[in-house]
Scaffold this motif. Structure first.
Motif, PDB file in Angstrom:
ATOM      1  N   TRP A  55      37.223  36.237  38.746  1.00 12.43           N
ATOM      2  CA  TRP A  55      37.750  37.205  39.720  1.00 12.43           C
ATOM      3  C   TRP A  55      36.933  37.195  41.000  1.00 12.43           C
ATOM      4  O   TRP A  55      35.707  37.223  40.974  1.00 12.43           O
ATOM      5  CB  TRP A  55      37.744  38.617  39.126  1.00 12.43           C
ATOM      6  CG  TRP A  55      38.676  38.766  37.957  1.00 12.43           C
ATOM      7  CD1 TRP A  55      38.392  38.491  36.647  1.00 12.43           C
ATOM      8  CD2 TRP A  55      40.039  39.176  38.003  1.00 12.43           C
ATOM      9  NE1 TRP A  55      39.517  38.717  35.867  1.00 12.43           N
ATOM     10  CE2 TRP A  55      40.547  39.150  36.679  1.00 12.43           C
ATOM     11  CE3 TRP A  55      40.904  39.582  39.033  1.00 12.43           C
ATOM     12  CZ2 TRP A  55      41.859  39.496  36.357  1.00 12.43           C
ATOM     13  CZ3 TRP A  55      42.202  39.932  38.721  1.00 12.43           C
ATOM     14  CH2 TRP A  55      42.670  39.881  37.396  1.00 12.43           C
ATOM     15  N   VAL A 110      35.986  39.469  44.104  1.00 12.86           N
ATOM     16  CA  VAL A 110      35.977  40.921  44.239  1.00 12.86           C
ATOM     17  C   VAL A 110      35.700  41.303  45.693  1.00 12.86           C
ATOM     18  O   VAL A 110      34.847  40.704  46.350  1.00 12.86           O
ATOM     19  CB  VAL A 110      34.908  41.544  43.307  1.00 12.86           C
ATOM     20  CG1 VAL A 110      34.901  43.065  43.431  1.00 12.86           C
ATOM     21  CG2 VAL A 110      35.161  41.125  41.862  1.00 12.86           C
ATOM     22  N   GLY A 119      40.051  43.190  42.598  1.00 18.24           N
ATOM     23  CA  GLY A 119      39.712  41.885  42.059  1.00 18.24           C
ATOM     24  C   GLY A 119      40.931  40.980  42.203  1.00 18.24           C
ATOM     25  O   GLY A 119      42.043  41.402  41.889  1.00 18.24           O
ATOM     26  N   ARG A 163      44.155  43.001  41.000  1.00 17.63           N
ATOM     27  CA  ARG A 163      43.943  44.216  40.196  1.00 17.63           C
ATOM     28  C   ARG A 163      43.098  45.185  41.003  1.00 17.63           C
ATOM     29  O   ARG A 163      41.937  44.887  41.308  1.00 17.63           O
ATOM     30  CB  ARG A 163      43.199  43.871  38.898  1.00 17.63           C
ATOM     31  CG  ARG A 163      44.036  43.153  37.885  1.00 17.63           C
ATOM     32  CD  ARG A 163      44.824  44.136  37.040  1.00 17.63           C
ATOM     33  NE  ARG A 163      46.014  43.511  36.494  1.00 17.63           N
ATOM     34  CZ  ARG A 163      47.060  44.189  36.030  1.00 17.63           C
ATOM     35  NH1 ARG A 163      47.049  45.502  36.049  1.00 17.63           N
ATOM     36  NH2 ARG A 163      48.105  43.579  35.569  1.00 17.63           N
ATOM     37  N   ARG A 202      40.621  47.911  41.383  1.00 14.85           N
ATOM     38  CA  ARG A 202      39.593  48.366  40.426  1.00 14.85           C
ATOM     39  C   ARG A 202      39.205  49.818  40.631  1.00 14.85           C
ATOM     40  O   ARG A 202      38.929  50.539  39.667  1.00 14.85           O
ATOM     41  CB  ARG A 202      38.336  47.501  40.573  1.00 14.85           C
ATOM     42  CG  ARG A 202      38.585  46.055  40.228  1.00 14.85           C
ATOM     43  CD  ARG A 202      37.303  45.256  40.300  1.00 14.85           C
ATOM     44  NE  ARG A 202      37.492  43.994  39.574  1.00 14.85           N
ATOM     45  CZ  ARG A 202      36.497  43.284  39.077  1.00 14.85           C
ATOM     46  NH1 ARG A 202      35.243  43.706  39.207  1.00 14.85           N
ATOM     47  NH2 ARG A 202      36.731  42.162  38.442  1.00 14.85           N
ATOM     48  N   ARG A 203      39.127  50.196  41.880  1.00 16.47           N
ATOM     49  CA  ARG A 203      38.744  51.582  42.199  1.00 16.47           C
ATOM     50  C   ARG A 203      39.430  51.957  43.486  1.00 16.47           C
ATOM     51  O   ARG A 203      39.655  51.100  44.347  1.00 16.47           O
ATOM     52  CB  ARG A 203      37.227  51.699  42.441  1.00 16.47           C
ATOM     53  CG  ARG A 203      36.355  51.517  41.235  1.00 16.47           C
ATOM     54  CD  ARG A 203      34.918  51.951  41.581  1.00 16.47           C
ATOM     55  NE  ARG A 203      34.304  51.137  42.616  1.00 16.47           N
ATOM     56  CZ  ARG A 203      33.569  51.638  43.618  1.00 16.47           C
ATOM     57  NH1 ARG A 203      33.374  52.936  43.743  1.00 16.47           N
ATOM     58  NH2 ARG A 203      33.012  50.832  44.513  1.00 16.47           N
ATOM     59  N   PRO A 221      44.260  52.282  38.829  1.00 21.15           N
ATOM     60  CA  PRO A 221      42.854  52.426  38.440  1.00 21.15           C
ATOM     61  C   PRO A 221      42.419  53.882  38.551  1.00 21.15           C
ATOM     62  O   PRO A 221      43.214  54.772  38.865  1.00 21.15           O
ATOM     63  CB  PRO A 221      42.144  51.596  39.499  1.00 21.15           C
ATOM     64  CG  PRO A 221      42.969  51.843  40.735  1.00 21.15           C
ATOM     65  CD  PRO A 221      44.399  51.970  40.252  1.00 21.15           C
TER      66      PRO A 221
END
Ligand code: MOS
Length: 762
Positions: free
Chosen positions: A453, A455, A632, A641, A643-644, A706
């Motif tokens: 991934w 990031v 990511g 994706r 993540r936060r 997320p």
């Protein structure tokens, strides 16, 4: 600015609504600001909250719709014989037997006009868009109606239709209008300043069509009682719907009663569309009540969504980062039967300072379903271009994107020059950056890996204006048992309206929450209060303030000479502890119950109308947010994706942190859909929507969402009722750019067209 706007801008503060701040903005304890669970929660959990498609009426028939499969032309043959003979069928309505009706009055062409289009509804054989309803079947069950519709055979004489955006644009564009106002603005000479600017970015951004996908599909349960029409609707505009249906059927507004006690999401899509009209027409013809509940496909065929946009965003800056030119222009198509070019320049009108600004939305007209409002129309997609371009400029300058945004904050409205009512965006940026750990971000793109991934972190500004529409009114009734009831034709679509306003009313009347009933969702109540434009809270607030003033006068009259309040004027008293008291000597107090008892009344009622919303012409009133995203991106599959995510907002006073956090989060999740997956597949050859289901039109599911953290400044806006600016739409704004900017930081790839699907990242 026109003359009226100029005069209001120059008038003294004290002449304006909000000139004397609402005393409730000082309330520190008590109901306002308390985290209260939804008062309608238990009803919903028990299944005891009736939604539009859950009203069961005696002898009710179920409706199903047949949709055209060509975009333009006429119906050549329409064979309904098999459907009419099918089990359970009571009626098939087509243009051949539909009652005569006027077209819907198009939204905003009159105070209570609420129609999504202004086409004839089943009055002739003409086809105006691919998906137009051409027949209504009524049957004893929904299944029988659905089956019978499948037996109808139609042929068409198709005519050439303009369904290709590129073809329409090649013929030339015309200047767009939004609510009658031009979508063009100029300050200085932006093109010349841009050409001379030492640092420049100039990007083209694209956003696709989006469809409304409220969890509750559109529905109405309809009944005629003589010449009176009763509609249990899923609505964010009960008064507009009642008045407009009256106009369509040639009956008085008072003959139409619209209720909408619970709504499973509106987002701009739940005003008046053809299904309510068709349901009422079919009920009239059949002489029986009708439930018309759209299938998910029906929502795609009948209810407009957000149109596509093509935008240019160019920024010229000095090497120190100061903007010298902002250019935000582009094109958005609309239909021929309404006029709604997505107003993507709106966020650029107030977000950044620059001596030179040029804004322009152009439009073309297509033969398609009328497009419409969808959560933060304009801002949600406009911030994608604006905030992506700011990120590109930060990279070009080598300045941190948070610092660049703070550096370019305006000190007054960038176009109008009016003062801001309250603007604390820098605080929101600082608090958000701290909380998110922004300082840990590596500013060099494509430099952080976690296994396969890549990031990255990105940020963006969220913004939405404070609105308050004219027409607000409310009625307050106090009863001798100590209770209070507020009636207002407002709406609860899941946002927490009923809960937040129970809190506000309790505080305003000096009562406890369990003494207060907040009644809404009924066209028989006072007020024209649209649940749109994130303005319902301000509109309800101002209406209740007006009714409260009238109530205090009534109470003083009833209190008379034997009261501790004797001789006091309305200006000298306030509500304290279940009654009225002299403001500077609260020992002179009498409770409502005592006043009513002494005067021999079992209740007192007061109705008031909100003042004209002049505050928005006098002050520049906007909410803001600072958004942070960590993403990511899989280096093998291109999959993204989130993540936060963190949103740090400055929206004035937050009335209920629990329901507010849910509003913000819901908006952000919708923004994640806009960023990563939502796209209406519109066949440019024939104007057909090709993915009319949640199987093919992707929205975020739980696994896509997320941890989302939401914080706010909670600084009251002194010019807004309760100090609250409204939070319904700001959540979706800026999210597209925050995600795209995080993708750039993760991968080094700048994607300028939404959604950010994996094919664009491979
Ligand atoms: Mo909103 S798009 O004003 O419901």
């Amino acid at each position: 600015m026109d003359v009226m706007e100029k005069a209001v801008a120059l008038a003294p503060d004290s002449w304006m609504p909000g000139g004397d701040p609402d005393p409730l903005i000082r309330a520190k304890h008590g109901s306002i600001g308390a985290s209260i669970s939804r008062i309608d929660g238990p009803l919903k959990v028990r299944g005891a909250a009736p939604f539009a498609a859950e009203f069961a009426l005696d002898g009710m028939l179920y409706a199903a719709l047949m949709f055209s499969t060509v975009p333009k032309g006429r119906i050549a043959t329409l064979d309904t014989a098999a459907a009419e003979a099918a089990p359970g069928v009571a009626l098939v309505m087509t243009h051949r037997n539909a009652p005569r009706m006027k077209p819907m009055p198009l939204f905003m062409t009159a105070e209570k006009a609420g129609g999504g289009d202004n086409l004839p509804i089943m009055q002739d054989d003409r086809i105006h868009w691919n998906g137009q309803p051409i027949a209504v079947v009524l049957a004893d069950t929904q299944e029988q109606a659905d089956y019978a519709v499948s037996l109808i055979r139609a042929t068409y004489e198709a005519e050439p239709a303009l369904t290709s955006y590129a073809a329409a644009k090649a013929k030339g564009t015309e200047p767009g209008l939004f609510m009658g106002q031009p979508l063009q603005a100029q300050k200085g000479d932006a093109e010349a300043a841009f050409a001379k600017a030492p640092v420049r970015v100039d990007g083209r951004y694209a956003t696709p069509r989006h469809n409304h996908n409220a969890i509750e599909p559109h529905a109405a349960t309809v009944m005629w009682q003589g010449d009176k029409l009763i509609v249990h609707d899923a609505s964010q505009a009960v008064q507009h719907t009642a008045w407009s249906l009256g106009d369509v059927f040639g009956i008085a507004e008072e003959q139409v009663h619209v209720t909408s006690p619970f709504v499973g999401g509106g987002f701009g899509g739940k005003c008046l569309w053809q299904h309510q009209v068709l349901g009422a027409a079919a009920a009239k013809l059949a002489g029986r009540p009708v439930r018309i509940a759209l299938s998910r496909e029906g929502v795609y065929r009948l209810i407009g969504g957000r149109t596509l946009t093509e935008q240019r965003f160019a920024i010229g800056a000095e090497p120190d980062g100061r903007f010298v030119s902002l250019i935000h222009t582009g094109t958005a198509p609309t239909s021929r039967q309404n006029a709604f070019p997505e107003p993507f320049i709106l966020p650029t009108m107030s977000s950044y300072g620059s001596p030179n600004i040029k804004l322009d939305v152009e439009t073309v007209h297509l033969d398609m379903l009328a497009n419409t409002f969808m959560r933060a129309p304009g801002e949600s997609v406009g911030t994608f271009a604006m905030e992506s371009a700011i990120d590109e400029m930060a990279v070009a300058l080598g300045i941190d994107p948070v610092e660049l945004r703070i550096l370019n904050q305006p000190t007054e409205d960038p176009l109008k020059g009016t003062p801001f009512s309250s603007r604390h965006i820098a605080e929101a940026w600082r608090a958000g950056a701290e909380r998110f750990g922004w300082s840990k971000r590596n500013p060099t793109a494509a430099s952080v890996r976690d296994g396969e991934w890549l990031v990255g972190m990105g940020c963006a500004t969220a913004t939405y204006p404070y609105h308050r529409m004219p027409g607000g009114a409310a009625r307050i009734t106090l009863t001798r048992d100590g209770g209070a009831k507020v009636e207002i034709a407002a709406h609860e679509m899941g946002m927490g309206t009923a809960t937040a306003h129970t809190q506000v009313v309790a505080e305003r009347l000096g009562l406890s929450r369990d003494q207060v009933t907040f009644a809404y969702g009924d066209s028989m109540f006072p007020g024209v209060v649209l649940a749109g434009g994130s303005q319902q809270t301000a509109s309800i607030g101002a209406s209740v303030i007006a009714a409260h003033h009238v109530l205090i006068k009534e109470l003083l009259k009833l209190a008379g000479n034997d009261s501790p309040l004797a001789g006091l004027s309305a200006e000298e008293v306030g509500t304290v502890n279940g009654g009225l008291a002299k403001l500077d000597d609260t020992s002179r107090h009498e409770s409502y119950v005592s006043i009513l008892t002494r005067s021999g009344r079992d209740h007192v009622s007061a109705e008031g109308s909100a003042s004209a919303p002049l505050e928005t012409m006098h002050w520049s009133m906007h909410s803001f947010g600072a958004l942070f995203c960590e993403i990511g991106v899989n280096s093998v599959t291109g999959e993204s994706r989130v993540r936060r995510f963190l949103g740090s907002y400055d929206c004035g006073r937050i009335l209920n942190p629990k329901t507010a956090a849910s509003q913000f989060r819901g908006g952000i999740i919708m923004g994640l859909g806009l960023a990563l997956m939502e796209e209406t597949q519109f066949d440019e050859r024939n104007g057909r929507i090709m993915n009319p289901s949640l199987a093919e039109y992707h929205i975020p599911v739980h696994l896509d969402v997320p941890e989302i953290e939401v914080i706010w400044t909670d600084i009251p806006d002194p010019r807004a009722p309760m100090g609250a600016r409204g939070i319904g739409e700001i959540g979706i704004t800026g999210v597209g750019a925050a995600v795209a900017n995080a993708v750039f930081n993760a991968t080094g790839k700048r994607i300028r067209d939404l959604p950010l699907t994996l094919d664009k990242l491979m």
